[in-house]
Design an enzyme around this catalytic site. Structure first.
Site, PDB file in Angstrom:
ATOM      1  CD  GLU A  60      10.481   9.590  12.693  1.00 11.66           C
ATOM      2  OE1 GLU A  60      11.012  10.591  12.180  1.00 11.66           O
ATOM      3  OE2 GLU A  60       9.333   9.209  12.389  1.00 11.66           O
ATOM      4  CG  HIS A 129       6.423   2.123   4.581  1.00 10.20           C
ATOM      5  ND1 HIS A 129       6.968   3.035   3.732  1.00 10.20           N
ATOM      6  CD2 HIS A 129       5.810   2.839   5.558  1.00 10.20           C
ATOM      7  CE1 HIS A 129       6.691   4.261   4.162  1.00 10.20           C
ATOM      8  NE2 HIS A 129       6.006   4.166   5.277  1.00 10.20           N
TER       9      HIS A 129
END
Ligand SMILES: Cc1ncc(C[n+]2csc(CCOP(=O)(O)OP(=O)(O)O)c2C)c(N)n1
Ligand SMILES: [Mg+2]
Lengths: 329, 336
Positions: A60, A129
């Site tokens: 990322e 998440h």
């Protein structure tokens, strides 16, 4: 107008902007061959090819920084975060590189970059998440932050974000991808960043909410209408820059305010909104601003606990009743 | 793949003509004098914050830039005066930036660590260690996307090597065949941490091999060796659209920043004195004189020209006003 899902609206926005401007490209994990972890980029690889629909490895920070560098040279990358939880690995690039490049360079280099993907509470995905991510970004001068609630907004705001010359954090929601709504097919249809919308007109209380909390507040408003409470619903749509005028305009009309947010309340969006409502419209208020926020706890896995974490329709309705019954004036 | 440049003697063996020797000496000296003045200005309180001097390492920026085209790009960390000046920035505007003045490259809003000069394709000084390596890959991605044949040179310190972004960038650049030359300035220390206390593999160039990137080590004090090695990498990168990794063995003569004036606790005086014998400016000057390419008069003329330009830069920076208050809120966003 066509009826389509939120997911399809995003897909259409990407396609239209990629057709319109060859500098626009999409990059991220699984965006090409796999057609997107949530299928938002479905069919793009086929239409635009691998040079413009770029599958990245899991890195990322690396690929976000790469997008920023490409944007400095004039490309217009749309970087997908598989989910925004993973954007934390790129937080330094977003905050220290993307947001400050224009300022540090005295306006010589700007970063026309969109970082998009789902964020916010999702079904039983647990602590890592399932969380509201916008707080990490809207604090930062140099960033714009968008949270689109409806399919129409998803399309119109994503197109504006891609055309914007600055880094835009565009946080969708997994739970909204299947939601259907009317969406203009006109490729010139855009919704400017920084404009709130009044989703429901009312006279007794202003409720400010976005994403899933807007839908829940809508249900609460329906219920309260039967009790004779008229709720005005305002959706900021862009959290930075915030359309303070529309919100204050509504407050001056209703004199009562409830802010609803899914994220943990401490130093959240509700704190900011209640602060500026107090600063701008204190004399108009007939009751203290109420915040209905996610619990100050990580997201639990168990269904019953998960339900407790995020504001329910009943909690929202109760807060609205409290504010309407309060007599501060 | 590591190459040592064989020692060669004689005028023709230097491999440079008078014009080039003059330019290399001039550019290195310009950086040296610029920074000596910047240090003085710091002591006078005209420059604030962190000030990291490049003194001792000038051969890397000057040698590398001398093999670049004007349309190539460079990007660096916070020790960026040398890279920015070598790329062609006006010393007056660089000094004004250090002084925090309106006529600085970034209107005084960036400072020493954040020099940017779009007019010479200098993509900035970046102060988060490791963070500009992905940016360099991105610039190279854009070049490739638009099918241009420019390249990007990314200068970074040994301190960036243990960072994840070094490895992410090398992997992405190799995977996607991006035209970027990663040029590590291994000055043996990241602040006070020597490479052997930070790296399991202190031969930094070897990390390139893992990613299939052509990699070499070069004497970072020898501007001609740098020209040769970087020149080779630039030609290959331009032609084959593949990244390169170069490790330049260099040394900073001053402390990490002005707040570490002597750099005394983590290295010995003897070591510093020994390394100063490798001064890249002295080495080039002596070799050029010995080879008869430059005369003492040439050297004096270069020194005079450099001193004049630096005096001008200081006068310019002194005369430039502070940025107006409105500048606090400009350039946060690019307005359309
Ligand atoms: C991510 C990050 N961590 C720590 C620092 C503080 N810091 C600034 S410079 C530096 C040393 C870097 O050394 P190196 O990369 O070798 O460059 P040099 O100073 O030798 O040119 C450190 C630790 C920083 N700026 N960024
Ligand atoms: Mg170092």
């Amino acid at each position: 107008m066509a009826v389509m899902t939120y997911r399809e609206a995003l897909n259409l926005a990407l396609r239209e902007e990629m057709r319109r401007d060859p500098r626009v490209f999409v990059m991220g994990e699984e965006v090409g061959l796999y057609e997107g972890a949530y299928k938002v980029t479905q069919g793009l690889l086929k239409e635009f090819g691998p040079a413009r629909v770029v599958d990245t490895p899991i890195a990322e920070s690396g690929f976000t920084g790469l997008g920023i560098g490409a944007a400095m040279l004039g490309l217009r990358p749309v970087v997908e975060m598989m989910t925004f939880n993973f954007a934390l690995l790129a937080l330094d690039q977003i905050v220290n590189s993307a947001a400050k490049m224009c300022y540090m360079s005295g306006g010589q280099y700007n970063v026309p970059l969109v970082i998009r993907g789902p964020g916010g509470p999702a079904a039983q995905l647990a602590a890592q998440h399932s969380q509201s991510m916008e707080t990490y970004f809207y604090h930062v001068p140099g960033l714009k932050v968008v949270r689109p609630t409806t399919p129409m907004d998803a399309k119109g705001l994503l197109k504006s974000a891609i055309r914007d010359d600055n880094p835009v954090i565009f946080i969708e929601a997994e739970t909204l991808y299947p939601v259907k709504g009317e969406v203009p097919e006109d490729p010139d249809f855009v919704i400017p960043l920084g404009q709130a919308i009044v989703r429901r007109e009312g006279t007794d209380v202003t409720v400010i909410a976005y994403m899933g909390m807007m839908y829940r507040s809508m249900e609460a408003a329906d219920e309260l209408a039967k009790e004779g409470i008229s709720v005005e619903l305002v959706d900021p749509r862009t959290l930075r820059p915030m359309d303070v005028d529309t919100i204050i305009g509504s407050v001056r009309k209703t004199h009562r305010v409830v802010v609803v947010e899914a994220g943990a309340g401490f130093a959240g969006m509700g704190s900011e909104i209640s602060a500026f409502v107090t600063e701008h419209a204190f004399d108009d208020l007939d009751a203290p601003v109420e915040r209905v926020t996610g619990a100050n706890a990580p997201m639990p896995y168990a269904r019953n606990l998960e339900k407790l974490k995020t504001p329910s329709k009943d909690k929202i309705a109760a807060a609205i009743r409290r504010v309407c019954n309060a007599n501060g004036s | 793949m590591a190459k040592t440049i064989p020692e060669r003697k004689g005028p023709s063996a230097l491999g440079v003509d008078a014009e080039l020797a003059r330019r290399l000496l001039h550019d290195m000296l310009l950086i040296r004098r610029f920074e000596e003045k910047a240090a003085e200005a710091y002591a006078l309180g005209k420059v604030g914050g962190f000030l990291h001097l490049y003194i001792g390492e000038e051969a890397v920026a000057v040698g590398a830039t001398s093999v670049l085209r004007a349309d190539d790009y460079a990007i660096s960390a916070y020790r960026d005066h040398g890279h920015c000046l070598a790329k062609g920035a006006d010393p007056r505007r660089v000094m004004a930036e250090l002084f925090g003045r309106r006529d600085g490259l970034s209107k005084g809003k960036g400072g020493s660590m954040h020099l940017f000069d779009r007019s010479v394709n200098f993509l900035g000084g970046h102060a988060i260690v490791g963070a500009h390596l992905p940016l360099a890959a991105g610039a190279a991605f854009a070049i490739k996307y638009e099918a241009r044949d420019a390249v990007v040179v990314c200068y970074f310190g040994d301190g960036a090597v243990p960072q994840g972004e070094f490895h992410e960038s090398l992997n992405l650049a190799a995977l996607w065949k991006l035209p970027v030359i990663y040029l590590c300035e291994n000055n043996r220390y990241a602040m006070g941490t020597s490479t052997d206390r930070a790296l399991a593999q202190t031969e930094i160039w070897k990390f390139g091999q893992t990613y299939g990137i052509p990699s070499e080590k070069v004497d970072g004090m020898d501007v001609l060796a740098i020209r040769e090695v970087v020149g080779r990498a630039v030609a290959r990168t331009r032609r084959d659209k593949t990244p390169s990794l170069i490790e330049a063995d260099t040394y900073r003569f001053r402390g990490h920043s002005m707040r570490d004036p002597a750099g005394a606790v983590y290295r010995t005086k003897e070591e510093v004195e020994r390394e100063k014998q490798r001064d890249p400016i002295v080495m080039l000057r002596e070799r050029a004189l010995k080879a008869g390419i430059l005369t003492e008069a040439d050297v004096r003329a270069i020194e005079k020209d450099v001193n004049d330009r630096i005096d001008e830069a200081v006068a310019f920076a002194d005369a430039s006003p502070e940025p107006p208050d409105e500048e606090l809120f400009t350039d946060i966003y690019k307005e359309d």
